[in-house]
Design an enzyme around this catalytic site. Structure first.
Site, PDB file in Angstrom:
ATOM      1  N   GLY A  71     -25.182 -40.817   0.195  1.00 50.50           N
ATOM      2  CA  GLY A  71     -25.884 -39.797   0.975  1.00 50.50           C
ATOM      3  C   GLY A  71     -26.844 -40.395   1.996  1.00 50.50           C
ATOM      4  CB  CYS A 325     -46.499 -39.792  -9.079  1.00 49.06           C
ATOM      5  SG  CYS A 325     -47.730 -38.573  -8.678  1.00 49.06           S
TER       6      CYS A 325
HETATM    7  C1  LIG Z   1     -29.653 -37.934  -3.611  1.00 52.38           C
HETATM    8  C2  LIG Z   1     -29.877 -37.396  -2.261  1.00 52.38           C
HETATM    9  C3  LIG Z   1     -29.678 -38.176  -1.116  1.00 52.38           C
HETATM   10  C4  LIG Z   1     -29.352 -39.661  -1.195  1.00 52.38           C
HETATM   11  O1  LIG Z   1     -28.049 -39.872  -1.666  1.00 52.38           O
HETATM   12  P1  LIG Z   1     -27.664 -41.346  -2.201  1.00 52.38           P
HETATM   13  O2  LIG Z   1     -26.199 -41.259  -2.436  1.00 52.38           O
HETATM   14  O3  LIG Z   1     -28.433 -41.546  -3.450  1.00 52.38           O
HETATM   15  O4  LIG Z   1     -28.026 -42.304  -1.117  1.00 52.38           O
HETATM   16  C5  LIG Z   1     -29.845 -37.596   0.116  1.00 52.38           C
HETATM   17  N1  LIG Z   1     -30.164 -36.301   0.230  1.00 52.38           N
HETATM   18  C6  LIG Z   1     -30.369 -35.504  -0.835  1.00 52.38           C
HETATM   19  C7  LIG Z   1     -30.697 -34.073  -0.640  1.00 52.38           C
HETATM   20  C8  LIG Z   1     -30.219 -36.021  -2.121  1.00 52.38           C
HETATM   21  O5  LIG Z   1     -30.418 -35.237  -3.178  1.00 52.38           O
END
Ligand SMILES: *Cc1c(COP(=O)(O)O)cnc(C)c1O
Length: 396
Positions: A71, A325
């Site tokens: 993500g 935190c």
């Molecule tokens: C977890 C998350 C990400 C990051 O995704 P990764 O695969 O851990 O890099 C980005 N945006 C949101 C809303 C998320 O919940």
């Protein structure tokens, strides 16, 4: 008891994903860029995974699907690509929201240092971005609007199709970080006017370290990683084949059960919300209706979320304190502050995020344990004592 209720942070790998991946750690190790049959067999599996992902998000064909490392990378690449497209036309303004994931916010901060102007919209008190506020924020020189599909802390679902329609009407690119929504809500990129979309496998029972950036046809992506011509030149590097196969399997599996999970997981969520709201001086953060089936986020006055989390951990319940935190910072969650939760209350927040692996029996154990622990913590809390004596005023 061993209850995992931190599914917004990451999820357990599904059996479907695990089984699909296994052969690609074993005999199917060919490089899909190789011309020999060992490579081509894997190439076919990669193509099929791409088709499966396209189908799961309503994309007409698979050419818009780029596999990434997750993500965060997808968010970075989507925003940087749109910024570059805009800059070429002299458009250097970007609209987003105050409660995005840091993968979005920190990318925007970097662009700001490079001369872009960023407008961050405040969510309403219920954790929803109003379509009107997006309409008002878009200008002649806006290159991109990026609004998350569902918030990772408070689970609120945004009016994505309507925001997309505003962007389409104004000729502005629209990106959505759909990491929390994918596999949990129905997504149709065309019907919802989405130009760019990020998703990540480990939030829907797929493996970690693999994600997708969807880009509508005709939107050129800026490479973040230079090298070979993989992913149509949009992302270099030999593909994470086991991860990609696992992502596609987990997504197909999750999408096939969205309606059932919305009902069943939603019922567990509602039971927990009702149970926790029986605790005095407690609020639910985020809209009660427009929220992810698995998300519960509550604040309890007079206590610290971290203590709550650790005492629940002792009882075998895994949750999150919903505040940023860390050992180095004691700032409350930027999401809770953005929706107007008072700072001192934001510190006493708890996020319980469920999946289809949770049960109603677990809900009852969670409710009774939280009630017990909140009461124990309030008994020893000087803040709660002050509230009781009237030295300090209740804010919730
Ligand atoms: C977890 C998350 C990400 C990051 O995704 P990764 O695969 O851990 O890099 C980005 N945006 C949101 C809303 C998320 O919940």
């Amino acid at each position: 008891m061993d209850i995992y209720a931190d599914n917004a942070a990451t999820t357990k790998l599904s059996r479907a994903a695990k089984n699909a991946m296994f052969p690609y750690f074993d005999e199917l190790y060919g490089n899909p860029s190789s011309l020999h049959s060992k490579g081509q067999t894997v190439k076919e599996a990669l193509n099929k995974a791409r088709d499966d992902v396209a189908r799961a998000i309503g994309a007409k064909n698979s050419s818009g699907i780029t596999f990434t490392s997750g993500g965060s990378e997808s968010d970075n690449q989507a925003i940087i690509s749109a910024a570059e497209i805009g800059a070429k036309k002299g458009k250097k303004h970007i609209v987003s929201t105050e409660f995005e994931h840091h993968a979005v916010l920190h990318t925007l901060e970097r662009l700001e240092k490079q001369g872009f102007e960023i407008t961050l919209i405040s969510p309403e008190r219920n954790g929803i971005i109003s379509v009107e506020s997006v309409k008002n924020a878009v200008r002649e020189d806006t290159a991109l609007v990026t609004v998350m599909y569902a918030n990772n802390e408070i689970g609120t679902i945004q009016p994505i199709a309507e925001i997309g329609a505003v962007c389409r009407e104004k000729g502005v690119l629209f990106h959505t970080d759909a990491v929390q929504a994918t596999g949990h809500l129905h997504i149709d990129v065309d019907a919802q006017n989405i130009d760019l979309l990020s998703l990540s496998a480990h939030k829907f029972h797929g493996p970690k370290g693999v994600g997708v950036l969807y880009a509508k046809r005709g939107i050129p992506l800026t490479r973040l990683i230079e090298g070979g011509g993989q992913e149509k030149g949009r992302r270099a590097g030999t593909e994470n084949i086991p991860g990609i196969i696992g992502l596609a399997a987990a997504l197909t599996d999750a999408v096939s059960r969205i309606d059932k999970n919305t009902r069943d997981v939603g019922a567990i969520r509602d039971r927990i919300i009702d149970g926790l709201l029986e605790i005095p001086n407690t609020i639910l953060n985020g809209d009660r209706e427009n929220r992810l089936p698995g998300n519960i986020n509550v604040s309890f006055e007079g206590i610290e979320g971290e203590s709550l989390l650790l005492l629940l951990d002792d009882k075998g319940i895994t949750v999150s304190s919903s505040s940023a935190c860390t050992s180095s910072s004691l700032l409350p969650s930027h999401v809770l502050l953005a929706i107007g939760v008072p700072r001192e209350v934001a510190h006493g927040s708890l996020r319980i995020s469920l999946s289809e692996y949770n049960t109603l029996e677990e809900a009852d154990y969670i409710i009774s344990s939280v009630k017990e622990v909140v009461s124990e913590l309030r008994d020893i809390s000087p803040v709660w004592d002050d509230l009781g004596k009237g030295v300090r005023n209740h804010v919730i």
